[in-house]
Design a protein around this motif. Structure first.
Motif, short mmCIF file in Angstrom:
data_model
loop_
_atom_site.label_atom_id
_atom_site.label_comp_id
_atom_site.label_asym_id
_atom_site.label_seq_id
_atom_site.Cartn_x
_atom_site.Cartn_y
_atom_site.Cartn_z
N GLY A 80 6.11 14.27 -6.84
CA GLY A 80 7.43 13.95 -6.31
C GLY A 80 8.52 13.99 -7.36
N ALA A 81 8.15 14.13 -8.63
CA ALA A 81 9.15 14.23 -9.68
C ALA A 81 9.98 15.50 -9.50
CB ALA A 81 8.49 14.22 -11.05
N SER A 82 11.27 15.38 -9.67
CA SER A 82 12.16 16.54 -9.61
C SER A 82 12.51 16.93 -11.05
CB SER A 82 13.44 16.20 -8.83
OG SER A 82 13.99 14.98 -9.28
N LEU A 83 12.07 18.11 -11.44
CA LEU A 83 12.32 18.60 -12.79
C LEU A 83 13.62 19.40 -12.76
CD1 LEU A 83 8.68 19.71 -13.65
CD2 LEU A 83 9.77 17.50 -14.06
N ILE A 84 14.71 18.73 -13.09
CA ILE A 84 16.02 19.36 -13.11
C ILE A 84 16.22 19.91 -14.52
CG2 ILE A 84 18.49 18.99 -12.78
CD1 ILE A 84 17.75 16.73 -10.81
N ASP A 85 16.02 21.21 -14.65
CA ASP A 85 15.81 21.84 -15.95
C ASP A 85 17.14 22.21 -16.62
OD1 ASP A 85 14.52 22.95 -18.11
OD2 ASP A 85 14.02 24.82 -17.09
N VAL B 250 23.12 20.88 1.38
CA VAL B 250 23.61 19.85 0.46
C VAL B 250 22.68 18.64 0.57
CG1 VAL B 250 25.57 18.43 -0.23
CG2 VAL B 250 25.96 20.69 0.79
N LEU B 251 22.15 18.23 -0.57
CA LEU B 251 21.12 17.19 -0.59
C LEU B 251 21.53 16.02 -1.47
CD1 LEU B 251 18.04 19.50 -1.29
CD2 LEU B 251 18.87 18.72 0.95
N MET B 252 21.19 14.82 -1.02
CA MET B 252 21.18 13.68 -1.92
C MET B 252 19.73 13.40 -2.24
SD MET B 252 20.53 10.27 -2.43
CE MET B 252 20.42 10.24 -4.21
N GLY B 253 19.37 13.53 -3.51
CA GLY B 253 17.98 13.28 -3.87
C GLY B 253 17.68 13.74 -5.27
N GLY B 254 16.48 13.41 -5.72
CA GLY B 254 16.05 13.79 -7.05
C GLY B 254 16.64 12.88 -8.11
N ALA B 255 16.12 13.03 -9.32
CA ALA B 255 16.57 12.21 -10.44
C ALA B 255 16.66 13.07 -11.69
CB ALA B 255 15.61 11.05 -10.68
N LEU B 256 17.69 12.84 -12.45
CA LEU B 256 17.83 13.52 -13.74
C LEU B 256 16.84 12.96 -14.76
CD1 LEU B 256 21.72 13.51 -13.85
CD2 LEU B 256 20.28 15.52 -13.52
N GLY B 257 16.42 11.70 -14.55
CA GLY B 257 15.50 11.05 -15.48
C GLY B 257 14.43 10.26 -14.74
N ARG B 258 14.47 8.95 -14.87
CA ARG B 258 13.50 8.08 -14.23
C ARG B 258 13.77 7.95 -12.74
NH1 ARG B 258 9.08 6.16 -17.51
NH2 ARG B 258 9.69 6.76 -19.61
N GLY B 259 12.72 7.52 -11.99
CA GLY B 259 12.84 7.47 -10.55
C GLY B 259 13.06 6.08 -9.99
N LEU C 201 11.17 5.55 -6.81
CA LEU C 201 9.97 5.47 -5.97
C LEU C 201 8.74 5.42 -6.86
CD1 LEU C 201 8.63 5.56 -3.13
CD2 LEU C 201 8.56 8.05 -3.39
N GLY C 202 8.71 6.32 -7.84
CA GLY C 202 7.68 6.33 -8.86
C GLY C 202 8.35 6.37 -10.22
N VAL C 203 7.56 6.48 -11.27
CA VAL C 203 8.13 6.49 -12.62
C VAL C 203 9.16 7.60 -12.77
CG1 VAL C 203 7.60 6.77 -15.07
CG2 VAL C 203 6.04 5.47 -13.60
N LEU C 204 8.86 8.77 -12.19
CA LEU C 204 9.75 9.92 -12.32
C LEU C 204 10.24 10.46 -10.98
CD1 LEU C 204 7.85 11.92 -15.11
CD2 LEU C 204 9.83 10.41 -15.40
N SER C 205 9.92 9.79 -9.89
CA SER C 205 10.26 10.33 -8.57
C SER C 205 11.30 9.48 -7.84
CB SER C 205 8.99 10.44 -7.69
OG SER C 205 8.37 9.18 -7.56
N GLU C 206 12.29 10.17 -7.31
CA GLU C 206 13.32 9.54 -6.47
C GLU C 206 12.84 9.51 -5.03
OE1 GLU C 206 16.28 9.78 -3.45
OE2 GLU C 206 15.17 11.53 -4.17
#
Length: 311
Positions: free
Chosen positions: A270-275, A152-161, A163-168
């Protein structure tokens, strides 16, 4: 009425104010049997996250095994989040002197392996910091994976980040580790950043928590230094989401989907692509929370904090 079976649990964490809350909730819950905590560099350095874990457990009167985690990501330099959590990571409360020991000789991945093989029942693994040590465990002990009930993880982003533009932060701090984790085949559940922003602790609830004994007072003092929201607008709860996904999953709407981690992009590493729409054409490798019942979560959160007062 049948008694609930204790659930052996390992926590990889980088406390951090919201990590401290999540750890305390896990230790105070009658179902979770937290057998190992591995502080890792993330929000602040590993020396500070180790000390913060020791301070918290000493304060709570707990003696859970603590083993030092990694001091930096697999391939990249560490970028901490002291701007959010303060220089020490847990500024704002005069904790008593740390008395709980920490094992700095055993690698965290080895300690995870030892814990998994020592248990007859499957182990729940929780990641609420960068995923370096979990990735090392997966890489070094593939035979153990069949004994992991869930990750079980807390992390990633559905959209913008953040840490970076797209990274949580948690996934983006060590993208290579996150990629190893999502390619592992483990049963993974994820609470992304946006859900933490939905799961606000509103001002009147913060006032209630303030008066839940010394534990409530401690949390209120820590959150006075926290920059993830405010007492006036509501506090964003991130890492406690992982505990809620285990202890009260009815708070969440989850979707089975494929999560890919970008590691090679010059601007998007580092972007998480939650497809969620199936663009990648790959089978699901995670169950991702896409919504939370904020009122139900807030009620659960107060009850969970109240249980820590009985430690």
């Amino acid at each position: 009425m049948t008694n609930k079976v204790l659930e052996p649990t390992i926590i990889s964490t980088d406390p951090g104010i919201d990590d401290a809350v999540a750890i305390a909730i896990a230790l105070g819950d009658p179902v979770m049997d937290v057998q190992l905590i591995c502080p890792i560099a993330g929000n602040v350095s590993v020396e500070k996250t180790m000390l913060n874990t020791r301070l918290l457990l000493t304060f709570l009167g707990q003696s859970t095994r603590i083993v030092q985690g990694s001091r930096k990501p697999l391939l990249r330099p560490l970028k901490d989040a002291s701007g959010v959590h303060g220089k020490t990571g847990m500024d704002g409360y005069p904790f008593p002197k740390a008395k709980v020991p920490v094992d700095t000789m055993t690698p965290a991945a080895v300690a995870m392996h030892e814990t998994v093989v020592a248990n007859q029942q499957p182990v729940t693994l929780i990641g609420i910091g960068p995923l370096t040590d979990i990735a090392l465990f997966i890489h070094q002990y593939p035979g153990d994976l069949k004994k992991i009930k869930q990750l079980v993880l807390m992390g990633g982003a559905l959209g913008r980040g953040n840490l970076g533009v797209l990274s949580e932060f948690n996934f983006g701090t060590d993208p290579e580790a996150a990629k190893i984790v999502f390619n592992s085949g483990l049963p993974i559940r994820v609470a992304p950043m946006e859900v933490g922003r939905q799961a606000k602790i509103l001002p009147d609830t913060s006032e209630k928590i303030k008066h839940i004994g010394k534990v409530g007072d401690m949390f209120y003092a820590l959150f006075s230094k926290y920059r993830g929201g405010s007492f006036k607008t509501g506090l964003n709860m991130y890492d406690a989401l992982a505990m809620a996904m285990i202890l009260d999953p009815s708070c969440f709407t989850e979707v089975e989907t494929h999560v890919a981690i970008e590691t090679r992009g010059e601007l998007t590493a580092g972007a998480s692509l939650i497809d969620l729409k199936g663009y990648l054409g790959k089978s699901a490798n995670a169950s991702v929370a896409v919504d939370v019942d904020s009122k139900r979560f807030e009620s659960w959160f107060v009850d969970a904090i109240s249980r820590t007062a009985n430690l």
